[in-house]
Motif scaffolding. Structure first.
Motif, PDB file in Angstrom:
ATOM      1  N   ARG A 135       0.625  -1.285   0.067  1.00 28.53           N
ATOM      2  CA  ARG A 135       0.215  -0.124   0.051  1.00 28.53           C
ATOM      3  C   ARG A 135       0.981   1.363   0.067  1.00 28.53           C
ATOM      4  NH1 ARG A 135      -3.380  -2.030   3.506  1.00 28.53           N
ATOM      5  NH2 ARG A 135      -2.316  -1.246   5.242  1.00 28.53           N
ATOM      6  N   ALA A 136       1.907   1.150   0.538  1.00 28.84           N
ATOM      7  CA  ALA A 136       2.973   2.271   1.036  1.00 28.84           C
ATOM      8  C   ALA A 136       3.695   2.692  -0.284  1.00 28.84           C
ATOM      9  CB  ALA A 136       3.481   2.150   2.105  1.00 28.84           C
ATOM     10  N   LEU A 137       3.798   1.662  -1.029  1.00 24.12           N
ATOM     11  CA  LEU A 137       4.614   1.943  -2.459  1.00 24.12           C
ATOM     12  C   LEU A 137       3.721   1.694  -3.439  1.00 24.12           C
ATOM     13  CD1 LEU A 137       7.661  -0.733  -1.488  1.00 24.12           C
ATOM     14  CD2 LEU A 137       7.599   1.909  -1.418  1.00 24.12           C
ATOM     15  N   GLY A 138       2.542   1.777  -3.394  1.00 23.01           N
ATOM     16  CA  GLY A 138       1.745   1.877  -4.550  1.00 23.01           C
ATOM     17  C   GLY A 138       1.519   0.402  -5.468  1.00 23.01           C
ATOM     18  N   ILE A 139       1.465  -0.595  -4.692  1.00 26.30           N
ATOM     19  CA  ILE A 139       1.730  -1.903  -5.585  1.00 26.30           C
ATOM     20  C   ILE A 139       0.284  -2.438  -5.102  1.00 26.30           C
ATOM     21  CG2 ILE A 139       2.472  -4.343  -5.869  1.00 26.30           C
ATOM     22  CD1 ILE A 139       5.095  -3.019  -4.467  1.00 26.30           C
ATOM     23  N   GLU A 140      -0.739  -2.574  -6.124  1.00 24.63           N
ATOM     24  CA  GLU A 140      -2.099  -3.218  -5.983  1.00 24.63           C
ATOM     25  C   GLU A 140      -1.778  -4.693  -6.024  1.00 24.63           C
ATOM     26  OE1 GLU A 140      -6.420  -3.102  -8.184  1.00 24.63           O
ATOM     27  OE2 GLU A 140      -4.962  -1.708  -8.831  1.00 24.63           O
ATOM     28  N   LEU A 141      -2.593  -5.249  -4.929  1.00 23.62           N
ATOM     29  CA  LEU A 141      -2.569  -6.642  -5.006  1.00 23.62           C
ATOM     30  C   LEU A 141      -3.818  -7.038  -5.346  1.00 23.62           C
ATOM     31  CD1 LEU A 141      -0.606  -6.927  -1.508  1.00 23.62           C
ATOM     32  CD2 LEU A 141       0.558  -7.252  -3.593  1.00 23.62           C
ATOM     33  N   VAL A 142      -3.755  -8.195  -6.243  1.00 25.32           N
ATOM     34  CA  VAL A 142      -5.012  -8.786  -6.902  1.00 25.32           C
ATOM     35  C   VAL A 142      -5.029 -10.262  -6.055  1.00 25.32           C
ATOM     36  CG1 VAL A 142      -6.528  -9.371  -8.635  1.00 25.32           C
ATOM     37  CG2 VAL A 142      -4.953  -7.350  -8.953  1.00 25.32           C
ATOM     38  N   ALA A 143      -6.213 -10.702  -5.331  1.00 25.43           N
ATOM     39  CA  ALA A 143      -6.237 -11.649  -4.720  1.00 25.43           C
ATOM     40  C   ALA A 143      -7.030 -12.628  -5.672  1.00 25.43           C
ATOM     41  CB  ALA A 143      -7.009 -11.616  -3.375  1.00 25.43           C
ATOM     42  N   PHE A 144      -6.653 -14.057  -5.573  1.00 23.94           N
ATOM     43  CA  PHE A 144      -7.371 -15.121  -6.145  1.00 23.94           C
ATOM     44  C   PHE A 144      -7.624 -16.216  -5.305  1.00 23.94           C
ATOM     45  CE2 PHE A 144      -5.358 -12.459  -9.349  1.00 23.94           C
ATOM     46  CZ  PHE A 144      -6.258 -12.529 -10.427  1.00 23.94           C
ATOM     47  N   PRO A 145      -8.701 -16.403  -4.808  1.00 26.54           N
ATOM     48  CA  PRO A 145      -9.205 -17.282  -3.642  1.00 26.54           C
ATOM     49  C   PRO A 145      -9.031 -18.700  -4.368  1.00 26.54           C
ATOM     50  CG  PRO A 145     -10.793 -15.751  -4.138  1.00 26.54           C
ATOM     51  CD  PRO A 145     -10.182 -15.458  -5.218  1.00 26.54           C
TER      52      PRO A 145
END
Lengths: 326, 294
Positions: free
Chosen positions: B27-37
């Motif tokens: 979040r602090a570095l602007g990396i968006e994490l996309v989750a795949f359950p």
């Protein structure tokens, strides 16, 4: 030497010790002017011939064939004849040379290779034929290219012991046979002429196979790309598929297999139970409670992944029956 | 940047603090994490030992999920990184690929081979870059001597992992320098933590872990840091056993990789899950003091 290659200054710090006299080991400093591509062995021989005739080292062919000159080069297990000075000086500014690890030091860079060879001999590294059907005199057994392909890497081994020196399992546990011994064992297990596969696999499962850490330091050190860690992996798969979960190691592998089939993810507590049994689980209870206090998730079953049916279908297509039964 | 987030099993279970710290730092570095359950376990090296082709197929399915979404895959575990990368390597063998395709095809899954597998350490040092991270540091870890502990599968076999050398990497030390810490170089940093045989022969596993911690300590480390939650189990959760094996106290705080970065970027110990460690990290955190820039 290439005529246009510039000489560089090569500082060596070489381990010196004489077991017959005792005393403290020390490092002796030498400096040479060498072309960057010069093998470290050539440098050490120049030290011995021109600067210090008392330096002891083991070598023979100088061509990475005989396997005599394995030693530590800046901490890495390497053949001295096969490792150029240039990159080491560039990376470390000097070349620190030590004798191999995991074998007693006799003098300077010469070690007693007994621990290496005795573990190798325990592998019965020769064809074991069926006494009832001995191979007729002068006859050969034809092998298909596919059969030979299965052990194409191991015959490249020159028994230099670089893998043995690099191995943390050898360092920590005398019960581990070492990377080379297991790679050679693999070669006989898949040799169609050998008749002792069952015996070999059963013996090795209780005598150290499952102590391999799969850290791949042996594969990194091997000058001949035998890739011992991958041969050990092959051996483990053969053992699991032929004999199922007979040991903690094989039970752990099979436990993982089942965990993923059931939920798609790891169930930490269940896995420990599968591997160690109820008594083993009880023995690890105090440690478990310590961990649970900080990390209560260890006792919870994780929810299954989405689309678990896909995972189950992949299992159905590819699973090995023997491993599943046990 | 957007990445398919592959947290791995341990970071969702006993190593939850690694997931917390990863999310904070990204979040602090602007990396968006996309989750795949629907991601499944990487097999952790154990499934590979029981059934190689099955392990490749399971990971090909994971890689196909990311590929379909058009994303590279982020790992936060050295072993996940190794296993998923290995699947890409082994799929280059047409015989393996044919068997895997035959298992995945009927499920409508097709893996074209394009998914890049990137461990957080690589994303931070290669995609974000140590200079960009240095610029965001609000609490330099000044005076803290940290021994990086890589975890085998991030590095080796080096010809398959296609990254830094298998025995002399430097990315983690570069990152530690960028956040103001003093990296400690010791032999154990590229060695095994003992975890793979924790349930086969615990006393040997503990001896191996103990040796690496002792080595870091002998070279002056105040703390260790690892990009692998399995190493973290060995070095932190089982450190009491390692201490028993080597015969004396070790008292070595062990950070997860994103916790070290998070501290420097201003996160609180609670936000990074530090109270969940078995060996207290307070002595190391006390050394670095409060954020100097808000």
């Amino acid at each position: 030497m290439f005529a246009d290659e510039k000489l560089i200054n090569v500082p060596f710090d070489v381990y010196r010790y004489d077991a017959s006299r005792g005393g403290e080991p020390r490092y002796q400093h030498y400096e040479l002017r060498l072309a960057p591509h010069t093998p470290i062995l050539t440098g050490l021989l120049r030290i011995r011939d021109e600067l210090d005739p008392t330096l002891s080292l083991r070598y023979s062919c100088r061509s990475a064939i005989c396997g005599s000159c394995a030693m530590l080069v800046n901490s890495k297990s390497r053949l001295a004849c096969h490792t150029p000075v240039g990159p080491e000086v560039r990376e470390h500014g000097r070349i620190v040379v030590d004798p191999m690890r995991n074998q007693p030091i006799l003098r300077d860079l010469v070690v007693d290779q007994q621990p290496f060879w005795s573990r190798y001999e325990k592998m019965e590294p020769h064809l074991i034929l069926d006494p009832k059907h001995p191979m007729p005199e002068g006859r050969t057994t034809p092998m298909s290219p596919a059969q030979v392909e299965r052990f194409k890497e191991t015959p490249r081994c020159i028994s230099c012991a670089a893998c043995f020196s690099a191995c943390p399992a050898v360092e920590a546990d005398p019960a581990f046979p070492g990377p080379m011994a297991l790679a050679k064992l693999y070669r006989f297990v898949v040799d169609p002429r050998d008749t002792a596969q069952t015996h070999r696999l059963r013996t090795i499962q209780t005598e150290g196979l499952w102590l391999c850490l799969r850290c791949h330091l042996c594969t990194e050190a091997c000058p001949k790309d035998v890739r011992p860690s991958e041969r050990i992996r092959d051996l483990k798969e053969l053992a699991v598929q032929a004999q199922g979960g007979t040991e903690a190691g094989s039970r752990h592998a099979i436990g993982f297999l089942k965990n993923i089939e059931e939920r798609g993810t790891l169930n930490e507590l269940k896995l420990v139970r599968q591997t160690s049994g109820v008594t083993g689980l009880a023995a690890s209870l105090p440690q478990g409670v310590r961990i649970w206090r900080k990390k209560p998730e260890v006792t919870k079953s994780p929810p299954p992944i989405e689309d678990l049916d896909q995972v189950k279908k992949i299992y159905a297509a590819l699973k090995d029956e023997k491993a599943e039964e046990s | 940047m957007r990445l398919a987030y592959y947290p791995g099993c341990v970071a969702q279970e006993s190593g939850k603090e690694l997931d917390m710290a990863t999310r904070w730092v990204c979040r602090a570095l602007g990396i968006e994490l996309v989750a795949f359950p629907s991601f499944s376990c990487c097999g952790s090296g154990f499934v590979d030992e029981a059934n190689e082709v099955l392990n490749v197929a399971l990971n090909a399915r994971n890689l196909a999920i990311a590929e379909k979404a058009g994303l590279d895959l982020l790992t936060i575990c050295s072993t996940c990184q190794g296993m998923l990368t290995l699947a890409n390597v082994r799929l280059a063998d047409p015989k393996v690929k044919a068997r895997v395709d035959a298992a995945l095809g009927p499920l409508g899954i097709h893996y074209g081979g394009s998914t890049k597998v990137k461990h957080l350490l690589r994303v931070l040092t290669e995609d974000i870059g140590v200079e960009a991270i240095r610029a965001k540091v609000v609490r330099p870890l000044a005076g803290l001597k940290v021994g990086a502990f890589y975890g085998c599968h991030l590095l080796r076999p080096s010809d398959e992992m296609q990254w830094q050398t298998g025995e002399e990497p430097h990315a983690f030390e570069d990152l530690l320098t960028a956040v103001g810490a003093d990296p400690v170089y010791y032999r154990g940093r590229v060695m095994c933590c003992g975890f793979p045989i924790q349930f086969v022969k615990p006393e040997t596993a503990s001896r191996i872990a103990g040796r690496q911690i002792e080595d870091a300590k002998a070279h002056g480390a105040d703390a260790m840091a690892t990009p692998c939650p399995l190493c973290h189990i060995s070095l932190d959760a089982y450190q009491n056993q390692a201490a028993k094996a080597v015969g004396h106290r070790l008292d070595m705080p062990v950070f997860h990789l994103p916790q070290v970065v998070g501290l420097a970027l201003g996160a609180t110990p609670e936000e990074l899950g530090l109270p969940r460690h078995l060996v207290p990290t307070d002595p190391a955190v006390a050394k670095i003091g409060r954020p100097v820039r808000a």
